[in-house]
Scaffold this active site. Structure first.
Site, PDB file in Angstrom:
ATOM      1  N   HIS A 124      48.932  96.505 -50.861  1.00  0.00           N
ATOM      2  CA  HIS A 124      48.084  96.450 -52.063  1.00  0.00           C
ATOM      3  C   HIS A 124      47.445  95.058 -52.089  1.00  0.00           C
ATOM      4  CE1 HIS A 124      47.317  96.085 -56.438  1.00  0.00           C
ATOM      5  NE2 HIS A 124      47.425  97.393 -56.507  1.00  0.00           N
ATOM      6  N   ASP A 201      57.330  94.014 -51.968  1.00  0.00           N
ATOM      7  CA  ASP A 201      56.575  94.483 -53.127  1.00  0.00           C
ATOM      8  C   ASP A 201      57.095  95.886 -53.430  1.00  0.00           C
ATOM      9  OD1 ASP A 201      54.797  95.688 -54.814  1.00  0.00           O
ATOM     10  OD2 ASP A 201      53.007  95.240 -53.631  1.00  0.00           O
ATOM     11  N   GLN A 204      55.933 100.424 -55.880  1.00  0.00           N
ATOM     12  CA  GLN A 204      55.920 101.888 -55.688  1.00  0.00           C
ATOM     13  C   GLN A 204      57.235 102.389 -55.094  1.00  0.00           C
ATOM     14  OE1 GLN A 204      53.536 103.649 -56.899  1.00  0.00           O
ATOM     15  NE2 GLN A 204      51.920 102.134 -57.133  1.00  0.00           N
ATOM     16  N   LYS A 227      55.254 100.966 -64.200  1.00  0.00           N
ATOM     17  CA  LYS A 227      55.328 102.052 -63.209  1.00  0.00           C
ATOM     18  C   LYS A 227      56.746 102.625 -63.167  1.00  0.00           C
ATOM     19  CE  LYS A 227      51.895  99.696 -60.384  1.00  0.00           C
ATOM     20  NZ  LYS A 227      50.633 100.426 -60.323  1.00  0.00           N
ATOM     21  N   CYS A 365      43.068  99.755 -54.758  1.00  0.00           N
ATOM     22  CA  CYS A 365      43.399  98.334 -54.520  1.00  0.00           C
ATOM     23  C   CYS A 365      44.117  98.152 -53.190  1.00  0.00           C
ATOM     24  CB  CYS A 365      44.247  97.754 -55.648  1.00  0.00           C
ATOM     25  SG  CYS A 365      43.420  97.767 -57.220  1.00  0.00           S
TER      26      CYS A 365
HETATM   27  N1  PMP Z   1      51.826  96.487 -55.472  1.00  0.00           N
HETATM   28  C1  PMP Z   1      51.691  97.810 -55.395  1.00  0.00           C
HETATM   29  C2  PMP Z   1      52.202  98.519 -54.172  1.00  0.00           C
HETATM   30  C3  PMP Z   1      51.087  98.505 -56.429  1.00  0.00           C
HETATM   31  O1  PMP Z   1      50.944  99.832 -56.346  1.00  0.00           O
HETATM   32  C4  PMP Z   1      50.631  97.799 -57.561  1.00  0.00           C
HETATM   33  C5  PMP Z   1      49.951  98.530 -58.714  1.00  0.00           C
HETATM   34  N2  PMP Z   1      48.989  99.458 -58.337  1.00  0.00           N
HETATM   35  C6  PMP Z   1      50.819  96.420 -57.590  1.00  0.00           C
HETATM   36  C7  PMP Z   1      51.404  95.797 -56.541  1.00  0.00           C
HETATM   37  C8  PMP Z   1      50.365  95.605 -58.758  1.00  0.00           C
HETATM   38  O2  PMP Z   1      51.049  95.969 -59.913  1.00  0.00           O
HETATM   39  P1  PMP Z   1      50.598  95.374 -61.323  1.00  0.00           P
HETATM   40  O3  PMP Z   1      49.140  95.648 -61.461  1.00  0.00           O
HETATM   41  O4  PMP Z   1      51.434  96.147 -62.306  1.00  0.00           O
HETATM   42  O5  PMP Z   1      50.934  93.920 -61.296  1.00  0.00           O
END
Ligand code: PMP
Length: 404
Positions: A124, A201, A204, A227, A365
């Protein structure tokens, strides 16, 4: 699995009970955010209705209640992820802030010109940009582990990238665009042979299965509350205590200090050292309630149910001849991305919305991971513990109807 009462679980989530565009809502946008069970909504409301106070600083009853609730939530999260101590749990805004914290504190401390940081091609943007910024500042470089045609990390390439210049490995637990589950335990062990710490990270990962930071021996684990059935604006950075003790603070202000004079400031110990200013107290309390909820359901049970749902969905989507699933690893969690050649993803997304089905269309993203497949956009349907087999049937039916 017999006791997985999906209808009763669904009743815990008020947002799932609504009609959207005249149809019962089918929420398949869980990778973007999850809905909240009533117990989370009640915990947040109860905090504001009764316990509302700033923490630590007040010497009165509500300050004590708020502090107990805030620190109690920290302990719940510590137990949920198997951390050794609550001091290893830092409250942040979300996964993005957790990764930025590590880049700007730990990263700035250890990275020198010529050093390398290893990422993968399925990250991401939140796990790319902070490292790019750090490398630009320090004259270091990013090394990217390539993917195979299934959207899996090529471990042999990872082995080749690890060397004495590597200062950190930063990888996703699960890809948010493809759903690939990354073999992080193997990757952590390989990095540790060279004494290289690993940031995972977990945004997910943790919503879909049990995560135990101690048995993974992971150095940093980042995730977002929203999430994980908790509120927005709250997230967690787990880090090993020895690392947190060695790291400089990244933001200055109240709460993170021991003493302040105009000549010098001394800092609090972790976790406070990394929590400048007033935190999202109600958010932490809500996340604590979410973690209680998941503990009651059992993360292992969540995984068993979701894996059945995932297998069913992959099979059901494969019955649409024109549809191309993107990310075909055998080991996937949560995410089903697809494209239909010749069909506008945006238009199909709008059509599904009219049918009450919420999916996401775009690059999610994670532009580099889609570029690997020659794409700049997919339709992403993403699952959570409250989705049903019937909802998958309805998604497939709606896509078929759109195509004919
Ligand atoms: N890492 C991953 C794998 C994600 O899916 C996301 C959210 N789409 C993020 C980081 C960022 O999360 P947040 O916007 O809640 O900080």
């Amino acid at each position: 699995m017999e006791n997985w009462d999906i209808q009763s679980i669904r009743r815990d989530f008020p947002a799932l009970q609504q009609m959207v565009n005249g149809r019962p809502l089918i929420w398949l946008d869980n990778a973007a955010t999850t809905h909240k069970p009533q117990c989370v909504i009640a915990a947040v409301a109860n905090f504001y209705a009764k316990d509302n106070s700033n923490v630590h600083r007040g010497a009165h009853t509500l300050a004590k209640r708020a502090t107990d609730a805030y620190e109690g939530a920290r302990e719940k999260i510590q137990r949920f992820i198997g951390a050794e101590s609550a001091e290893e749990i830092i409250f942040v805004r979300g996964a993005t802030e957790a990764i930025n914290l590590v880049a700007q504190s730990y990263g700035r401390m250890v990275v020198r010109p010529g050093d390398e940081i290893i990422l993968s091609n399925l990250e991401h943007h939140a796990n790319i940009v902070p490292w790019q910024q750090l490398c630009d500042e320090k004259g270091a470089s990013l090394k990217v582990i390539p993917l195979n045609d299934n959207g899996e990390i090529i471990l042999e390439e990872y082995t080749k990238l690890l060397n004495s210049k590597t200062r950190l490995v930063a990888i996703s637990h699960v890809s948010n665009s493809l759903g690939t589950v990354v073999p992080i335990k193997v990757m952590i062990d390989m990095a540790h042979v060279l004494g290289v710490p690993v940031l995972v990270d977990g945004a997910q990962g943790i919503p879909h299965f049990k995560v135990d930071v101690k048995s993974l021996d992971v150095d940093f684990y980042a995730f977002s509350g929203h999430k994980l059935f908790g509120p927005t604006g709250i997230g967690i950075l787990y880090a090993k205590k020895t690392l947190l003790e060695s790291m400089p603070p990244w933001q200055g202000g109240g709460n993170m200090i021991k003493t302040v004079t105009f000549e010098q400031t001394t800092y609090n110990s972790p976790p406070n050292k990394f929590e400048a200013g007033t935190g999202h107290i109600a958010g932490a309390v809500g996340l604590g309630a979410a973690v209680d909820y998941l503990t009651r359901l059992g993360p292992e049970q969540v995984e068993i149910y979701e894996q059945k749902l995932m297998a069913y969905a992959r099979n059901a989507l494969s019955t649409i001849p024109q549809l191309r699933q993107v990310g075909t690893s055998a080991h996937k969690a949560g995410v089903l991305s697809f494209v239909i050649p010749g069909v506008s993803s945006e238009r199909l997304g709008e059509y599904l919305d009219h049918q009450g089905i919420a999916v996401r269309v775009g690059h999610h993203c994670s532009q580099p991971s889609l570029r690997h497949f020659g794409l700049d956009s997919t339709i992403r349907s993403s699952l959570a513990l409250y989705n049903t087999f019937t909802e998958i049937d309805q998604l497939v039916l709606a896509v078929e109807k759109y195509l004919c």
